[in-house]
Design a protein around this motif. Structure first.
Motif, PDB file in Angstrom:
ATOM      1  N   VAL A  18      23.353  43.293 -39.829  1.00 41.52           N
ATOM      2  CA  VAL A  18      24.538  43.754 -39.025  1.00 41.52           C
ATOM      3  C   VAL A  18      24.469  45.210 -38.604  1.00 41.52           C
ATOM      4  CG1 VAL A  18      27.086  43.944 -39.278  1.00 41.52           C
ATOM      5  CG2 VAL A  18      25.902  41.858 -39.853  1.00 41.52           C
ATOM      6  N   TYR A  19      24.167  46.147 -39.784  1.00 41.11           N
ATOM      7  CA  TYR A  19      24.081  47.519 -39.717  1.00 41.11           C
ATOM      8  C   TYR A  19      23.317  47.945 -38.571  1.00 41.11           C
ATOM      9  CZ  TYR A  19      23.990  52.635 -40.622  1.00 41.11           C
ATOM     10  OH  TYR A  19      24.100  53.831 -40.818  1.00 41.11           O
ATOM     11  N   THR A  20      21.970  47.469 -38.919  1.00 36.73           N
ATOM     12  CA  THR A  20      20.824  47.879 -37.850  1.00 36.73           C
ATOM     13  C   THR A  20      20.975  47.346 -36.671  1.00 36.73           C
ATOM     14  OG1 THR A  20      19.631  47.783 -39.830  1.00 36.73           O
ATOM     15  CG2 THR A  20      18.423  48.101 -37.892  1.00 36.73           C
ATOM     16  N   ALA A  21      21.356  46.009 -36.346  1.00 35.01           N
ATOM     17  CA  ALA A  21      21.796  45.600 -35.161  1.00 35.01           C
ATOM     18  C   ALA A  21      22.629  46.390 -34.316  1.00 35.01           C
ATOM     19  CB  ALA A  21      22.129  44.149 -35.287  1.00 35.01           C
ATOM     20  N   THR A  22      23.446  47.280 -34.660  1.00 32.88           N
ATOM     21  CA  THR A  22      24.293  48.154 -33.700  1.00 32.88           C
ATOM     22  C   THR A  22      23.493  49.299 -33.175  1.00 32.88           C
ATOM     23  OG1 THR A  22      24.460  49.658 -35.510  1.00 32.88           O
ATOM     24  CG2 THR A  22      26.111  47.759 -35.206  1.00 32.88           C
ATOM     25  N   TYR A  23      22.507  49.829 -33.763  1.00 32.19           N
ATOM     26  CA  TYR A  23      21.307  50.782 -33.307  1.00 32.19           C
ATOM     27  C   TYR A  23      20.409  50.072 -32.256  1.00 32.19           C
ATOM     28  CZ  TYR A  23      23.372  53.890 -36.505  1.00 32.19           C
ATOM     29  OH  TYR A  23      24.275  54.729 -37.278  1.00 32.19           O
ATOM     30  N   ILE A  24      20.166  48.605 -32.613  1.00 33.05           N
ATOM     31  CA  ILE A  24      19.245  47.903 -31.789  1.00 33.05           C
ATOM     32  C   ILE A  24      20.017  47.699 -30.416  1.00 33.05           C
ATOM     33  CG2 ILE A  24      17.690  45.966 -31.720  1.00 33.05           C
ATOM     34  CD1 ILE A  24      16.925  46.354 -34.389  1.00 33.05           C
ATOM     35  N   ALA A  25      21.169  47.424 -30.684  1.00 31.75           N
ATOM     36  CA  ALA A  25      21.836  47.024 -29.190  1.00 31.75           C
ATOM     37  C   ALA A  25      22.079  48.006 -28.453  1.00 31.75           C
ATOM     38  CB  ALA A  25      23.279  46.479 -29.851  1.00 31.75           C
ATOM     39  N   GLU A  26      22.355  49.328 -29.045  1.00 35.93           N
ATOM     40  CA  GLU A  26      22.365  50.339 -28.244  1.00 35.93           C
ATOM     41  C   GLU A  26      21.251  50.821 -27.573  1.00 35.93           C
ATOM     42  OE1 GLU A  26      25.718  50.862 -27.664  1.00 35.93           O
ATOM     43  OE2 GLU A  26      25.716  53.052 -27.966  1.00 35.93           O
ATOM     44  N   ALA A  27      20.095  50.673 -28.341  1.00 32.75           N
ATOM     45  CA  ALA A  27      18.684  50.818 -27.865  1.00 32.75           C
ATOM     46  C   ALA A  27      18.195  50.104 -26.545  1.00 32.75           C
ATOM     47  CB  ALA A  27      17.627  50.817 -28.639  1.00 32.75           C
ATOM     48  N   ILE A  28      18.793  48.620 -26.722  1.00 31.06           N
ATOM     49  CA  ILE A  28      18.465  47.885 -25.770  1.00 31.06           C
ATOM     50  C   ILE A  28      19.313  47.993 -24.642  1.00 31.06           C
ATOM     51  CG2 ILE A  28      18.843  45.107 -25.160  1.00 31.06           C
ATOM     52  CD1 ILE A  28      17.462  44.768 -27.967  1.00 31.06           C
ATOM     53  N   ARG A  29      20.631  48.234 -24.564  1.00 36.60           N
ATOM     54  CA  ARG A  29      21.412  48.520 -23.544  1.00 36.60           C
ATOM     55  C   ARG A  29      20.858  49.640 -22.703  1.00 36.60           C
ATOM     56  NH1 ARG A  29      26.431  51.951 -22.941  1.00 36.60           N
ATOM     57  NH2 ARG A  29      25.602  52.932 -24.246  1.00 36.60           N
ATOM     58  N   SER A  30      20.473  50.939 -23.686  1.00 36.34           N
ATOM     59  CA  SER A  30      19.985  52.062 -22.808  1.00 36.34           C
ATOM     60  C   SER A  30      18.775  51.694 -22.113  1.00 36.34           C
ATOM     61  CB  SER A  30      20.036  53.236 -23.527  1.00 36.34           C
ATOM     62  OG  SER A  30      19.201  53.041 -24.716  1.00 36.34           O
ATOM     63  N   GLY A  31      18.013  50.717 -22.483  1.00 40.43           N
ATOM     64  CA  GLY A  31      16.821  50.517 -21.934  1.00 40.43           C
ATOM     65  C   GLY A  31      17.162  49.749 -20.612  1.00 40.43           C
ATOM     66  N   ILE A  32      18.160  48.883 -20.597  1.00 42.25           N
ATOM     67  CA  ILE A  32      18.357  48.114 -19.468  1.00 42.25           C
ATOM     68  C   ILE A  32      19.074  49.139 -18.200  1.00 42.25           C
ATOM     69  CG2 ILE A  32      19.588  46.172 -18.673  1.00 42.25           C
ATOM     70  CD1 ILE A  32      19.428  44.503 -21.378  1.00 42.25           C
ATOM     71  N   GLU A  33      19.921  49.785 -18.805  1.00 43.14           N
ATOM     72  CA  GLU A  33      20.605  50.641 -17.927  1.00 43.14           C
ATOM     73  C   GLU A  33      19.642  51.770 -17.395  1.00 43.14           C
ATOM     74  OE1 GLU A  33      23.810  52.445 -20.264  1.00 43.14           O
ATOM     75  OE2 GLU A  33      25.196  50.821 -19.295  1.00 43.14           O
ATOM     76  N   ALA A  34      18.468  52.159 -17.980  1.00 43.50           N
ATOM     77  CA  ALA A  34      17.608  52.969 -17.720  1.00 43.50           C
ATOM     78  C   ALA A  34      16.787  52.582 -16.343  1.00 43.50           C
ATOM     79  CB  ALA A  34      16.638  53.463 -18.892  1.00 43.50           C
ATOM     80  N   VAL A  35      16.747  51.275 -16.032  1.00 40.75           N
ATOM     81  CA  VAL A  35      15.875  50.772 -14.974  1.00 40.75           C
ATOM     82  C   VAL A  35      16.757  51.016 -13.731  1.00 40.75           C
ATOM     83  CG1 VAL A  35      14.892  48.837 -13.980  1.00 40.75           C
ATOM     84  CG2 VAL A  35      14.753  49.085 -16.615  1.00 40.75           C
ATOM     85  N   ASP A  36      16.245  51.565 -12.790  1.00 37.49           N
ATOM     86  CA  ASP A  36      17.046  51.962 -11.703  1.00 37.49           C
ATOM     87  C   ASP A  36      17.285  50.679 -10.961  1.00 37.49           C
ATOM     88  OD1 ASP A  36      17.154  54.510  -9.815  1.00 37.49           O
ATOM     89  OD2 ASP A  36      17.396  52.836  -8.697  1.00 37.49           O
ATOM     90  N   LYS A  37      18.331  50.464 -10.084  1.00 39.49           N
ATOM     91  CA  LYS A  37      18.999  49.659  -9.399  1.00 39.49           C
ATOM     92  C   LYS A  37      17.871  48.983  -8.390  1.00 39.49           C
ATOM     93  CE  LYS A  37      22.665  48.797  -6.750  1.00 39.49           C
ATOM     94  NZ  LYS A  37      23.977  49.295  -6.275  1.00 39.49           N
ATOM     95  N   GLY A  38      17.390  50.056  -7.569  1.00 39.64           N
ATOM     96  CA  GLY A  38      16.238  50.038  -6.542  1.00 39.64           C
ATOM     97  C   GLY A  38      15.269  49.190  -7.177  1.00 39.64           C
TER      98      GLY A  38
END
Lengths: 382, 406
Positions: free
Chosen positions: B283-303
């Motif tokens: 549960v604890y580590t998942a919070t960090y992994i979730a943030e990593a995955i979120r930033s990964g998806i957000e890092a891909v340009d819409k274009g």
């Protein structure tokens, strides 16, 4: 000549604003979203009401008469005991009775004003530093605060000078101990961390090798092994071989551990400084010391401030580990107070209380770090 | 002329050894500083080790690793490590080390899988267009990230042993699995003769699926004809072992726990310490992994998505060939780092008595034998090796994922 009347501005169409539209676009935009919304609502329904019932509606608040800064607040005729506190909801009078333990540990009850003064001083520190931001001698003020604040705090808490009776470290505990370990850890480890970072970035092979070895070794092992090392092995490394103060041993372990993490954070900052800055400093003939103190570190530390705060948050979380080597921080107090024969079976209250306090502190710190990150993030966003 | 230039540069002309020159010579200084550091560090080590031997001798503590052969003489909470090593109190101290190592690795393994699943789920939920789902995921991250992990472990452990029912009133799931104060009772698989053939067929299936995929990829590269390979993969990896399993007459039995007089008997008991530890860590580590995955998806340009659509890729192709490779490049390195953190944090089991490396070996054996230096060195070495392994993995992944410049 036609005359145009100024017409009233038309209201936006009903189909585009208002609560209903918001609900429709944000919660029920498709059937999958609707299912998700209902699932989330159900999740909240099975979690929140029982929690609130336990914490508030079924809980006991019979504190008796509470003296709050000289005001007498009467909650009930007398304080609840374990038997009439009820088992359905939380028993907060238990926390109220043990609050002293959670805050100060075994600190003598007659000397409470000393840690309290330190708490107030710490609060003042956060008021003074922003106030002197534009003052001519702000560097001197800050420097003297950095030197005198820990000194005064130590004298007040440890005592042994003049009228202050000495309080041995095994009586320190609770939140007081947590804060002491965290702040000493941060203050001591930071300079070591900066030196290690400079060492790792240095051209001098041997210094670089030692710094890298130290940093990588510490970062590869869990804090517990370091604490055990500091607790069992460190005294054997010294000539006397005596087991000196337990808290001091833990602090040494934590400071060395944190220094490695700070070193990596600062190294990140150092690497972000353009090469030109180093070359310019060399070109105007600055020495290594001048170059780093006057040119490189001010810039590198500034850009690594958000990560420094982030690393400090981790350290604050890690302070709870000292309970494993037998120090009584706030978390250890939960186990200790739950052994009280008059208050059996009250661990949940203790855990929830400590969780709330820790969470509040850590959440504030992480918000602050996020704010700093935004302030220092001068990159253009698209 | 040369003399003039040299003088203007402030250099003295004669070449002999000059103290002043040495003092201001960068190389000489560098050499000097390195020698000083070297001498200081080695001196520190030398004195420390010397004191160590002196103190150890004075206290009559043994040295060396002979204690590993001695009888351990204590019980360990029965879990996987015990079953694998066949541990009894008569076993040696070294088998305690082995038991602890296995228990650490199983926590790390289960924790990594669970935390990845939760993290993936929360990270995607965080970006959901559904307001409530996104906010709930955000609340989850803010809540569990800001509570120290040790507090969470103790909290869940306490909750599990206080809230779960007495063995007599176990929660039963279809009479196969039982959950009570003493943990989770799963059916224990008992492989019979011929089961190794099933396992072998699974491996054969995986290898065959790999070659099938390679073949169709080659075909796609050569002819442009795309063949979907997943039916082959499923058939080979899942279907083949199942067929072999049935053909051999189901060579696997399950020992299901049965309620005895006071306790459940048989089955495979997953102790509550393990449940609490793994749950808290995931549960604890998942919070960090979730943030990593979120930033990964957000890092891909819409274009990128628009460009993929413009060249005629289907949404699945666009996700698989364009979006995910770029999102994963950002998300995977921090996630792997979190795996290392999870493994290191598993050492906090000491606080609840789950017999992993630092608890069984670094705790109980240390207290009995007293040879802190050797025992802690061995424990640290294990964590060093794990972290080395993970950083090699990280380097490999980074290299594989690096943007290939042409």
């Amino acid at each position: 000549m036609p005359v145009f009347d100024q017409q009233e501005t038309r209201k936006p169409p009903v189909s585009q604003i208002g609560a209903v539209v918001w609900l429709k676009t944000n919660l029920f935009s498709s059937w999958i979203n609707s299912i998700l919304t209902f699932a989330s609502l159900y999740l909240l329904y099975i979690m929140i009401p029982p929690l609130l019932n336990w914490m508030i509606f079924d809980a006991s608040f019979s504190f008796g008469t509470v003296n709050f800064f000289g005001f007498e607040i009467k909650f009930s005729e007398e304080m609840a005991t374990n038997d009439n506190c009820g088992r359905v909801g939380a028993c907060w009078p238990y926390i109220y009775e043990k609050l002293y333990m959670y805050t100060y540990g075994f600190y003598p009850r007659t000397e409470t004003w000393r840690p309290n003064t330190v708490f107030v001083l710490t609060g003042l520190l956060f008021v003074i530093i922003p106030l002197v931001k534009n003052y001519k001698y702000k560097n001197r003020v800050t420097l003297s605060l950095i030197i005198f604040y820990p000194l005064i705090s130590y004298v007040l808490i440890a005592g042994g000078f003049g009228i202050l009776a000495p309080v041995p470290t095994d009586q320190w505990g609770g939140l007081l101990l947590t804060l002491i370990i965290a702040s000493v850890g941060i203050i001591v480890s930071f300079p070591i961390g900066v030196l290690l970072a400079l060492g790792r970035q240095s051209n001098l092979r041997i210094i670089k090798l030692f710094s890298t070895l130290f940093i990588e070794f510490i970062r590869a092992v869990p804090l517990i092994t370091i604490l055990f090392m500091a607790s069992f092995v460190l005294p054997l490394f010294l000539e006397s071989g005596n087991y000196f103060d337990k808290l001091l041993r833990a602090l040494i372990g934590i400071a060395l551990f944190q220094a490695a993490y700070f070193a990596e954070v600062v190294r990140g900052g150092l690497q972000a400084i353009p090469r030109g800055q180093y070359e310019a400093a060399d070109a105007i003939g600055l020495s290594y010391f001048q170059k780093n103190v006057l040119i490189i570190l001010p810039q590198a530390l500034k850009i690594s401030i958000p990560n420094i705060v982030g690393s400090s948050i981790s350290l604050f979380k890690d302070t709870t580990l000292v309970l494993i080597i037998g120090l009584f921080d706030m978390l250890a107090m939960v186990n200790l107070t739950s052994n009280d024969p008059y208050w059996l079976g009250r661990e949940p209250e203790g855990f929830v209380f400590v969780t709330m306090v820790m969470w509040a502190i850590l959440y504030t710190m992480s918000r602050y770090s996020r704010k700093l990150e935004l302030r220092f993030n001068t990159e253009n966003k698209n | 002329m040369k003399k003039l230039i040299l003088e203007s540069l402030g250099k003295s002309q004669h070449r002999g050894l000059n103290f002043r020159d040495m003092l201001y010579n960068n190389e000489a200084r560098a050499f000097f500083f390195q020698v000083v550091t070297f001498v200081l560090v080695i001196g520190l080590f030398y004195t420390a080790i010397g004191n160590l031997f002196h103190n150890i001798e004075e206290r009559g503590i043994n040295t060396g690793f002979t204690f590993l052969k001695n009888r351990a003489g204590f019980d360990i909470l029965p879990f996987l490590g015990n079953y694998v090593v066949d541990y009894t109190p008569e076993s040696s101290n070294f088998s305690v080390f082995y038991v602890g190592l296995i228990n650490t690795l199983i926590v790390a393994f289960v924790g990594i899988i669970l935390s990845t699943l939760i993290g993936l789920f929360i990270g995607i939920a965080r970006l959901s267009s559904n307001y409530l789902v996104a906010k709930l995921a955000g609340a989850y991250i803010e809540l569990f990230r800001n509570i120290p992990i040790l507090l969470q472990i103790l909290f869940w452990y306490n909750l599990f042993i206080n809230l779960f029912p007495h063995p007599k009133q176990s929660f039963a799931f279809f009479d196969i699995m039982f959950l009570n104060q003493r943990g989770l009772y799963l059916p224990r698989p008992i492989p019979e003769e011929g089961f190794s053939v099933v396992a072998l067929s699974l491996i054969v299936g995986i290898i065959a699926a790999y070659f099938v995929k390679k073949h169709f990829k080659k075909k796609h590269d050569l002819t442009g004809v795309y063949t979907s390979t997943w039916p082959f993969s499923v058939g080979l990896i899942l279907g083949l072992p199942v067929l072999v399993f049935l053909a051999l007459g189901s060579p696997l039995q399950f020992d299901i726990a049965v309620l005895g007089k006071f306790n459940l008997r048989g089955g495979m008991n997953v102790v509550p310490e393990f449940l609490a530890l793994t749950f808290a860590l995931s549960v604890y580590t998942a919070t960090y992994i979730a943030e990593a995955i979120r930033s990964g998806i957000e890092a891909v340009d819409k274009g990128q998505k628009e460009a993929a659509a413009a060249i005629g890729l289907t949404p699945t192709q666009s996700l698989k060939l364009v979006i995910l490779p770029q999102a994963l490049r950002v998300a995977i390195p921090p996630t792997i780092n979190q795996y290392l953190n999870l493994t290191k944090n598993s050492s906090l089991a000491t606080a609840i008595g789950y017999p992993e490396l630092m608890s069984a070996f670094g705790g109980t054996v240390l207290n009995q034998v007293g040879q802190a230096v050797e025992i802690l060195a061995m424990a640290m070495l294990v964590y060093l090796v794990i972290s080395l392994f993970i950083s090699i993995l990280l380097n490999y992944v980074n290299k594989k994922m690096a943007i290939q410049g042409r």
